[in-house]
Motif scaffolding. Sequence first.
Motif, PDB file in Angstrom:
ATOM      1  N   ASN A  49       0.837  -1.196   0.000  1.00 17.32           N
ATOM      2  CA  ASN A  49       0.000   0.000   0.000  1.00 17.32           C
ATOM      3  C   ASN A  49       0.880   1.258   0.000  1.00 17.32           C
ATOM      4  O   ASN A  49       2.107   1.167  -0.116  1.00 17.32           O
ATOM      5  CB  ASN A  49      -0.993  -0.018   1.179  1.00 17.32           C
ATOM      6  N   MET A  50       0.267   2.405   0.133  1.00 22.37           N
ATOM      7  CA  MET A  50       0.993   3.672   0.073  1.00 22.37           C
ATOM      8  C   MET A  50       1.913   3.875   1.281  1.00 22.37           C
ATOM      9  O   MET A  50       2.778   4.749   1.253  1.00 22.37           O
ATOM     10  CB  MET A  50       0.016   4.836  -0.065  1.00 22.37           C
ATOM     11  N   GLU A 104       1.782   2.390 -12.055  1.00 27.49           N
ATOM     12  CA  GLU A 104       2.345   3.726 -11.823  1.00 27.49           C
ATOM     13  C   GLU A 104       3.207   3.734 -10.566  1.00 27.49           C
ATOM     14  O   GLU A 104       2.992   2.956  -9.642  1.00 27.49           O
ATOM     15  CB  GLU A 104       1.222   4.755 -11.691  1.00 27.49           C
ATOM     16  N   SER A 105       4.158   4.643 -10.535  1.00 28.56           N
ATOM     17  CA  SER A 105       5.066   4.742  -9.389  1.00 28.56           C
ATOM     18  C   SER A 105       4.326   5.268  -8.163  1.00 28.56           C
ATOM     19  O   SER A 105       3.281   5.932  -8.275  1.00 28.56           O
ATOM     20  CB  SER A 105       6.233   5.678  -9.709  1.00 28.56           C
ATOM     21  N   LYS A 106       4.889   4.978  -7.019  1.00 28.22           N
ATOM     22  CA  LYS A 106       4.297   5.451  -5.766  1.00 28.22           C
ATOM     23  C   LYS A 106       4.211   6.971  -5.745  1.00 28.22           C
ATOM     24  O   LYS A 106       3.204   7.536  -5.309  1.00 28.22           O
ATOM     25  CB  LYS A 106       5.128   4.949  -4.574  1.00 28.22           C
ATOM     26  N   SER A 107       5.232   7.668  -6.245  1.00 32.60           N
ATOM     27  CA  SER A 107       5.213   9.135  -6.229  1.00 32.60           C
ATOM     28  C   SER A 107       4.123   9.689  -7.147  1.00 32.60           C
ATOM     29  O   SER A 107       3.452  10.657  -6.794  1.00 32.60           O
ATOM     30  CB  SER A 107       6.585   9.705  -6.605  1.00 32.60           C
ATOM     31  N   ASN A 111       1.056  11.884  -5.592  1.00 31.71           N
ATOM     32  CA  ASN A 111       0.738  13.230  -6.097  1.00 31.71           C
ATOM     33  C   ASN A 111      -0.720  13.324  -6.519  1.00 31.71           C
ATOM     34  O   ASN A 111      -1.413  14.294  -6.206  1.00 31.71           O
ATOM     35  CB  ASN A 111       1.653  13.609  -7.268  1.00 31.71           C
ATOM     36  N   PHE A 112      -1.184  12.327  -7.228  1.00 34.90           N
ATOM     37  CA  PHE A 112      -2.587  12.306  -7.657  1.00 34.90           C
ATOM     38  C   PHE A 112      -3.512  12.322  -6.442  1.00 34.90           C
ATOM     39  O   PHE A 112      -4.495  13.077  -6.409  1.00 34.90           O
ATOM     40  CB  PHE A 112      -2.859  11.070  -8.519  1.00 34.90           C
ATOM     41  N   ASP A 125       0.140  -2.038  -7.928  1.00 34.57           N
ATOM     42  CA  ASP A 125       0.417  -3.189  -8.792  1.00 34.57           C
ATOM     43  C   ASP A 125       1.462  -2.727  -9.806  1.00 34.57           C
ATOM     44  O   ASP A 125       1.168  -2.524 -10.980  1.00 34.57           O
ATOM     45  CB  ASP A 125      -0.882  -3.641  -9.479  1.00 34.57           C
ATOM     46  N   LEU A 126       2.688  -2.538  -9.331  1.00 34.48           N
ATOM     47  CA  LEU A 126       3.753  -1.942 -10.131  1.00 34.48           C
ATOM     48  C   LEU A 126       4.064  -2.717 -11.407  1.00 34.48           C
ATOM     49  O   LEU A 126       4.277  -2.124 -12.460  1.00 34.48           O
ATOM     50  CB  LEU A 126       5.017  -1.770  -9.285  1.00 34.48           C
ATOM     51  N   ASN A 127       4.079  -4.044 -11.326  1.00 27.94           N
ATOM     52  CA  ASN A 127       4.410  -4.839 -12.517  1.00 27.94           C
ATOM     53  C   ASN A 127       3.167  -5.342 -13.261  1.00 27.94           C
ATOM     54  O   ASN A 127       3.279  -6.155 -14.178  1.00 27.94           O
ATOM     55  CB  ASN A 127       5.332  -6.005 -12.161  1.00 27.94           C
TER      56      ASN A 127
END
Length: 172
Positions: A49-50, A104-107, A111-112, A125-127
């Motif tokens: 998670n974040m 998408e990247s954590k950053s 930001n969003f 789900d980075l990959n």
Amino acid sequence: MKKKVSIFLIAALLVSGLSFFYLQNTATKVAAEVGTEIGMQAPGFSLVNMNNQEVSLSDYRGKKVFLNFWASWCPPCREEMPDMQKLHEEYGNEIAVLAVNIGESKSTVANFMMQNKLNLPVLLDLNKSIAQNYLVRAIPTTYILDKDGIIIEKTFGALSYQSMLDLGGIEK
């Protein structure tokens, strides 16, 4: 004597046949097949998670789950996020809202979320492997899971707040 043996054999076969049918039928009710269609057990997963904590879908067993696949660059996804936030705030005790960001990247996600004043639970789900397991072909895609992790609804496209309530079986 032969008549008694025959009756006994018939009775034994009948009992064993009924027992086999009962056991087969019971086994299918206990464990649903894993898959992505309505009536199937949702595929398990673990994502971060974040807050960099690992979260598993099984952590939510015993609670309905609103599982949404999205990305910040997707206009329909951005459109439904305020309603998902509202669902999380108003019915978070009744249904767990999990927003699975795809690739998408954590950053970028942080930001969003900050720009849109959102704090609902986001998993990364980075990959894109979980989205692939769930056969996500268009976003947003939403799955509603019952308390046992069985898929009870599946929908594509942005949802209104009322649609979220209706799909989740939530009464105002």
